[in-house]
Design a protein around this motif. Structure first.
Motif, PDB file in Angstrom:
ATOM      1  N   ASP A  43      -1.315   7.998   1.978  1.00  0.00           N
ATOM      2  CA  ASP A  43      -0.898   8.853   3.087  1.00  0.00           C
ATOM      3  C   ASP A  43      -1.924   8.760   4.206  1.00  0.00           C
ATOM      4  OD1 ASP A  43      -3.063  10.330   2.213  1.00  0.00           O
ATOM      5  OD2 ASP A  43      -1.847  11.885   1.249  1.00  0.00           O
ATOM      6  N   ALA A  44      -1.678   9.497   5.279  1.00  0.00           N
ATOM      7  CA  ALA A  44      -2.552   9.418   6.446  1.00  0.00           C
ATOM      8  C   ALA A  44      -3.984   9.817   6.112  1.00  0.00           C
ATOM      9  CB  ALA A  44      -1.998  10.307   7.568  1.00  0.00           C
ATOM     10  N   LEU A  84       0.101   3.054  10.577  1.00  0.00           N
ATOM     11  CA  LEU A  84      -0.787   2.153   9.848  1.00  0.00           C
ATOM     12  C   LEU A  84      -1.172   0.936  10.702  1.00  0.00           C
ATOM     13  CD1 LEU A  84      -2.347   1.433   7.341  1.00  0.00           C
ATOM     14  CD2 LEU A  84      -0.228   0.584   6.299  1.00  0.00           C
ATOM     15  N   ASP A 125       6.563   0.811   5.834  1.00  0.00           N
ATOM     16  CA  ASP A 125       5.349   1.284   5.163  1.00  0.00           C
ATOM     17  C   ASP A 125       4.831   2.557   5.821  1.00  0.00           C
ATOM     18  OD1 ASP A 125       5.437  -0.801   3.386  1.00  0.00           O
ATOM     19  OD2 ASP A 125       3.897  -2.003   4.391  1.00  0.00           O
ATOM     20  N   THR A 126       4.109   3.328   5.038  1.00  0.00           N
ATOM     21  CA  THR A 126       3.494   4.554   5.544  1.00  0.00           C
ATOM     22  C   THR A 126       1.983   4.455   5.398  1.00  0.00           C
ATOM     23  OG1 THR A 126       3.747   5.585   3.367  1.00  0.00           O
ATOM     24  CG2 THR A 126       5.502   5.978   4.966  1.00  0.00           C
ATOM     25  N   PRO A 127       1.263   5.260   6.217  1.00  0.00           N
ATOM     26  CA  PRO A 127       1.764   6.150   7.267  1.00  0.00           C
ATOM     27  C   PRO A 127       2.335   5.363   8.456  1.00  0.00           C
ATOM     28  CG  PRO A 127      -0.620   6.038   7.349  1.00  0.00           C
ATOM     29  CD  PRO A 127      -0.220   5.284   6.120  1.00  0.00           C
ATOM     30  N   SER A 138       0.856  -1.184   0.000  1.00  0.00           N
ATOM     31  CA  SER A 138       0.000   0.000   0.000  1.00  0.00           C
ATOM     32  C   SER A 138       0.891   1.232   0.000  1.00  0.00           C
ATOM     33  CB  SER A 138      -0.939   0.009   1.213  1.00  0.00           C
ATOM     34  OG  SER A 138      -0.200   0.036   2.423  1.00  0.00           O
ATOM     35  N   ARG A 149      -3.957   1.853  12.962  1.00  0.00           N
ATOM     36  CA  ARG A 149      -5.202   2.011  12.202  1.00  0.00           C
ATOM     37  C   ARG A 149      -5.800   0.644  11.858  1.00  0.00           C
ATOM     38  NH1 ARG A 149      -5.780   7.271   9.673  1.00  0.00           N
ATOM     39  NH2 ARG A 149      -4.010   8.622  10.172  1.00  0.00           N
ATOM     40  N   ILE A 204      -8.363   1.263   4.030  1.00  0.00           N
ATOM     41  CA  ILE A 204      -8.539   0.079   4.868  1.00  0.00           C
ATOM     42  C   ILE A 204      -9.978  -0.421   4.789  1.00  0.00           C
ATOM     43  CG2 ILE A 204      -8.576  -0.748   7.259  1.00  0.00           C
ATOM     44  CD1 ILE A 204      -6.202   1.201   7.772  1.00  0.00           C
ATOM     45  N   ALA A 264      -5.762   6.773   4.522  1.00  0.00           N
ATOM     46  CA  ALA A 264      -5.525   5.442   5.080  1.00  0.00           C
ATOM     47  C   ALA A 264      -6.805   4.748   5.517  1.00  0.00           C
ATOM     48  CB  ALA A 264      -4.542   5.539   6.253  1.00  0.00           C
ATOM     49  N   ASP A 265      -7.611   5.399   6.334  1.00  0.00           N
ATOM     50  CA  ASP A 265      -8.799   4.734   6.875  1.00  0.00           C
ATOM     51  C   ASP A 265      -9.780   4.365   5.764  1.00  0.00           C
ATOM     52  OD1 ASP A 265      -7.782   4.925   9.439  1.00  0.00           O
ATOM     53  OD2 ASP A 265      -8.801   6.817   9.863  1.00  0.00           O
TER      54      ASP A 265
END
Length: 258
Positions: free
Chosen positions: A52-53, A87, A82-84, A49, A90, A60, A56-57
């Motif tokens: 970015d932040a 993660l 991995d980022t953010p 993946s 989250r 997901i 992310a949600d």
């Protein structure tokens, strides 16, 4: 070999450029996610993946929705780089359960020991049929204490449909399987992946793990793969380090049950 270069190459070839790893599987690229979807006994999950932040949600939730619709439990394979950076937090908040972390390690196949002496009375045998796969499953279940039937079915599928992409070996002592391992070969890439490497209690500490690493590395080099890669458990990491493997990152499976 530079760890950063190897890690970037690994991400490019085996995660972002992943190919299906069995019959009936497909790799899908949806936005900033690379995932595999296949039969229930196959490996299903997120391979890479790159969001970015802010996204992310939502990403997901999209993967949960996809696998729920297919009726499949799945895994999000999270790497330490991995980022953010949050993660993992989250994923837990979304209902994933983290499993034990492992260490991503790699080595140049041709630079590994060419052969490791076996204990007296032990021979290595290539796994090519259902009987051999049953021996691999038996060793894994005795060594790791887990149900390895899905691994057996995946291995049988690969041997039947695409034998050039997988190889397995079992160590026999007076005909009894005491250690086993497999290797996934990724055509068109620099890498082959070493998996399993289980040894039953009573035969540990006698060089079988190192012998199976050397055996598979020779095959990988002969088939044109420059590097071999391992998701190493804590017990394997010091052995691999002594053999010349470099640490590239960590990897933690996050499981989601539907």
């Amino acid at each position: 070999m530079e760890p950063q270069h190897l890690r970037d190459l690994y991400d490019l070839q085996l995660r972002r450029g992943a190919r299906p790893d069995g019959p009936g599987c497909r790799v899908e690229r949806v936005g900033a996610v690379v995932r595999q979807t296949g039969p229930a006994h196959a490996w299903n999950g997120v391979l890479w993946s790159g969001f970015d932040a802010a996204g992310a949600d939502r990403a997901i939730a999209g993967q949960i929705e996809h696998y729920r619709a297919a009726g499949l439990s799945f895994e999000w394979k999270l790497y330490g780089h991995d980022t953010p950076a949050d993660l993992g937090d989250r994923l837990r908040a979304a209902g994933f359960t983290p499993e034990e972390p492992e260490t991503l390690m790699a080595a140049e196949a041709a630079a590994l020991p060419g052969e490791v002496p076996l204990p007296d009375g032990v021979e290595l045998r290539a796994v090519t049929d259902e009987a051999g796969v049953r021996q691999v499953v038996e060793v894994h279940e005795r060594a790791f204490g887990t149900d390895s039937s899905k691994i057996g079915r995946q291995l049988l599928d690969r041997l039947a449909a695409d034998p050039g992409t997988v190889t397995a070996v079992v160590a026999l002592a007076a005909g009894e399987p005491v250690s086993a391992a497999r290797m996934e070969l990724y055509p068109g890439t620099d890498f082959a992946g070493l998996w399993g490497g289980g040894t039953v209690e009573g035969w540990r500490g006698r060089g079988l793990y190192r012998a199976l690493v050397a055996h598979r590395a020779r095959i990988a080099a002969a088939r044109g793969h420059r590097y071999v890669q391992v998701d190493a458990a804590p017990t394997s990491r010091p052995i691999l380090h002594r053999l010349g493997f470099l640490t590239l990152s960590t990897t933690t499976p996050y499981a989601y049950e539907v």
